[in-house]
Write an enzyme that holds these catalytic residues in place. Structure first.
Site, mmCIF file in Angstrom:
data_model
loop_
_atom_site.group_PDB
_atom_site.id
_atom_site.type_symbol
_atom_site.label_atom_id
_atom_site.label_comp_id
_atom_site.label_asym_id
_atom_site.label_seq_id
_atom_site.Cartn_x
_atom_site.Cartn_y
_atom_site.Cartn_z
ATOM 1 N N CYS A 285 4.322 59.126 136.273
ATOM 2 C CA CYS A 285 3.909 60.956 136.261
ATOM 3 C C CYS A 285 5.179 61.869 137.269
ATOM 4 O O CYS A 285 6.150 61.242 136.504
ATOM 5 C CB CYS A 285 2.289 60.485 136.099
ATOM 6 S SG CYS A 285 1.906 61.989 135.743
ATOM 7 N N HIS B 250 0.577 58.104 131.956
ATOM 8 C CA HIS B 250 -0.411 57.025 132.883
ATOM 9 C C HIS B 250 -1.172 55.754 132.048
ATOM 10 O O HIS B 250 -2.479 56.045 131.736
ATOM 11 C CB HIS B 250 -2.004 57.404 133.590
ATOM 12 C CG HIS B 250 -1.462 58.763 134.752
ATOM 13 N ND1 HIS B 250 -1.101 58.181 136.215
ATOM 14 C CD2 HIS B 250 -1.224 60.190 135.292
ATOM 15 C CE1 HIS B 250 -0.905 59.450 137.108
ATOM 16 N NE2 HIS B 250 -0.796 61.018 136.476
ATOM 17 N N GLU C 92 -2.245 53.358 133.449
ATOM 18 C CA GLU C 92 -2.759 52.543 134.332
ATOM 19 C C GLU C 92 -4.509 52.711 134.564
ATOM 20 O O GLU C 92 -4.791 52.379 135.299
ATOM 21 C CB GLU C 92 -2.142 51.987 135.289
ATOM 22 C CG GLU C 92 -2.345 53.062 135.870
ATOM 23 C CD GLU C 92 -1.270 54.089 135.828
ATOM 24 O OE1 GLU C 92 -1.276 55.665 137.247
ATOM 25 O OE2 GLU C 92 0.402 54.505 135.054
#
Length: 304
Positions: A142, A235, A237
């Site tokens: 990011c 993102h 994750e």
């Protein structure tokens, strides 16, 4: 983990052509094994949440991974207990003499600031410069990806008219890339940001490869040609409830925020989110760790 097969088995060439990790009997007998050393520079204020998300992705592999957590010393986070930082985190001065197989640089909620206005920018630049000689492969996430692209290649970040917020479709531009082995033609990933990098800037910058994009979210995955630096603008994750927590937090603060796209059931924030990115997110981290760290890092870290 690799498939161990006889050296002369005809299937070997086919499997290797499909980016399947094949280990011949000769290599297996002469293989040295040690834990992979991975350093995580956690720039997020919610340090425990972020470290848990990333560790969850790194743990879903039979590889033995030794993780160290790094924080900035030029800026002290106000949202984490100091005892946690002292107990589990190290500073750059403590690790600058070490070498690592892999490193992850997280995002940070500072994207509306110019890079030079970020309090720890000089320290981050020193760390990113250090990765060139002390880390085999670095994964930027990011804002960390935007910072890395700017530092290493001079690619500017661009302001968006409103926050890019939700779960978006992406397509792989290079299906043969080991980073996207096992991915569907279209996959989904969360984004939560106010800035972006332009595809035209990536394509016109020597030394960069554009790997995946989104029609709505723009550039998603970029890497250096030597595979030493990876840049992921979303993102993958994120936990199932991360976007929900961000949405309700901003709404309680009175900020203008729209319901995250393609996230809540029926786009209704009173209903639970639908997780559409978990498998792709896991694959991305596992593939990076396997193909670009484990399979290519030298056994002797001094040779990084």
């Amino acid at each position: 983990m690799p498939i161990k097969i006889p050296d002369s088995l005809p299937a070997r060439a086919t499997l290797e052509g499909e980016n399947i990790f094949v280990m011949t009997e000769y290599r297996a007998l002469h293989q040295d094994i040690r834990p992979l050393k991975v350093l995580i520079l956690n720039l997020m204020p919610t340090k425990i949440v972020t470290e848990t998300q990333i560790l969850r992705k790194l743990s879903n592999t039979p590889l033995q991974v030794q993780v160290e957590l790094l924080r900035t010393s030029s800026y002290r986070s106000q949202h984490i207990d100091e005892d946690h930082l002292e107990s589990f985190y190290t500073t750059f001065d403590q690790v600058r003499g070490r070498k690592y197989d892999g490193m992850i640089i997280t995002g940070a909620p500072v994207e509306n600031l110019d890079f030079t206005q970020v309090e720890y920018w000089d320290e981050l630049c020193e760390i990113m410069e250090w990765t060139r000689s002390h880390v085999h492969s670095t994964l930027h996430i990011c804002w960390g990806a935007q910072a890395g692209l700017y530092f290493h290649y001079g690619v500017e970040k661009r302001s968006l008219p409103e926050k890019l917020f939700g779960v978006f479709d992406h397509r792989v531009l290079k299906p043969n890339s080991p980073l996207f082995r096992g991915f569907d033609d279209v996959f989904q990933a969360p984004h939560s940001r106010y800035t972006e990098v332009w595809e035209s800037d990536i394509r016109s910058t020597p030394g960069l490869e554009l790997l995946a994009v989104s029609g709505d979210a723009g550039v998603f995955a970029v890497k250096s040609e030597d595979s030493r630096q990876f840049f992921i603008t979303g993102h993958p994750e994120y936990d199932p409830d991360t976007l929900a927590r961000e949405y309700f937090r901003d709404r309680e603060k009175g900020l203008q925020i729209h319901v995250p796209y393609n996230y809540f059931t029926g786009d209704d924030p009173c209903r639970p989110p639908i997780v559409r990115w978990r498998s792709a997110g896991q694959l991305l981290y596992t593939n990076w760790l396997n193909y670009y760290v484990y399979q290519t890092t030298p056994y002797d870290l001094n040779k990084v």
